[in-house]
Design a protein around this motif. Structure first.
Motif, PDB file in Angstrom:
ATOM      1  N   ASN A   1      12.959  -2.585 -45.687  1.00 40.10           N
ATOM      2  CA  ASN A   1      13.757  -1.786 -44.761  1.00 40.10           C
ATOM      3  C   ASN A   1      13.774  -2.398 -43.361  1.00 40.10           C
TER       4      ASN A   1
ATOM      5  N   ASN B   1      16.359  -5.014 -43.517  1.00 35.76           N
ATOM      6  CA  ASN B   1      17.648  -4.336 -43.632  1.00 35.76           C
ATOM      7  C   ASN B   1      18.122  -3.854 -42.262  1.00 35.76           C
ATOM      8  N   THR B   2      17.209  -3.261 -41.485  1.00 33.57           N
ATOM      9  CA  THR B   2      17.555  -2.794 -40.141  1.00 33.57           C
ATOM     10  C   THR B   2      17.944  -3.962 -39.250  1.00 33.57           C
TER      11      THR B   2
END
Length: 229
Positions: A51, A54-55
């Motif tokens: 994540n 992804n961010t």
């Protein structure tokens, strides 16, 4: 006897750009992304949590008003240190040189065949950090046989696939998978060109050790020779 130069063939034969994503995505919508060890913004980055990456990628795209982030050919990355699949804790065996080009964009993005092709093989490569669902296509162009690999796809992309199945140029072959099925990465396509599959089936190394780079540069030329991003 003259030695066949696969990279030169790709460069000479494919004069215009070809696409693996929807052709409606214009060149201005692509932006180059550096995930190499040289990117100082990633020096303290925790790659163990997908994540986080992804961010980072979504923010990168948003700030540049882009739809697709691309790059990574022969890029040395720390990203693979999180997985024992690439790293056995010995530097001489560590695999950290990326051999394809990555196209970072949302899950379920359609993926298309660059050229007329038959399905050589497919497989769900399930190890942590691996490709997840993968398709390898075989192409015959100007009496030259070579292969293209599409990694990190959705499970549906290989659910009803058959070896020998024919795809026409620009025909959809699948779609990008979520992180839960794609090896635990943000959604993206790993696209790789391969001259000799070396007996592999549904899989081929997409990351190598530094000592292997000279071989793979020849066997897996820069996909941007065709994509021209």
């Amino acid at each position: 006897m003259e030695i066949f130069n696969f990279s030169a063939f790709l460069q000479d034969y494919f004069k215009t750009s070809y696409h693996v994503l929807d052709s409606s995505i214009q060149k201005k919508d692509y932006v180059s992304l550096d995930l190499s060890v040289k990117n100082q913004a990633l020096e303290c980055f925790d790659f163990s949590v997908s994540n986080n990456l992804n961010t980072y990628i979504n923010t990168f795209l948003f700030e540049r008003n882009a739809k697709v982030a691309f790059g990574g050919y022969l890029e040395k990355r720390n990203l693979y240190k999180r997985s024992n699949y690439f790293n056995d804790n010995t530097l001489e065996n560590e695999r950290n040189i990326h051999l394809g080009i990555d196209l970072w964009c949302p899950a379920q993005t359609p993926i298309f065949s660059l050229f007329n092709a038959t399905v050589h093989s497919f497989k769900n490569n399930t190890q942590f950090g691996d490709y997840g669902p993968t398709i390898i296509l075989c192409h015959h162009i100007n009496e030259v046989v070579f292969y293209t690999l599409y990694g990190h796809l959705s499970l549906e992309s290989i659910a009803n696939l058959e070896i020998g199945q024919v795809f026409k140029q620009n025909q959809q072959i699948g779609a990008l998978g979520e992180s839960q099925v794609n090896g635990d990465y943000p959604p993206h396509l790993h696209f790789q060109i391969i001259k000799d599959l070396q007996g592999n089936f549904g899989d081929y190394p997409g990351v190598c050790n530094e000592s292997q780079v000279d071989f793979y540069k020849i066997n897996c030329p820069d996909p941007n020779l065709i994509l021209k991003l």
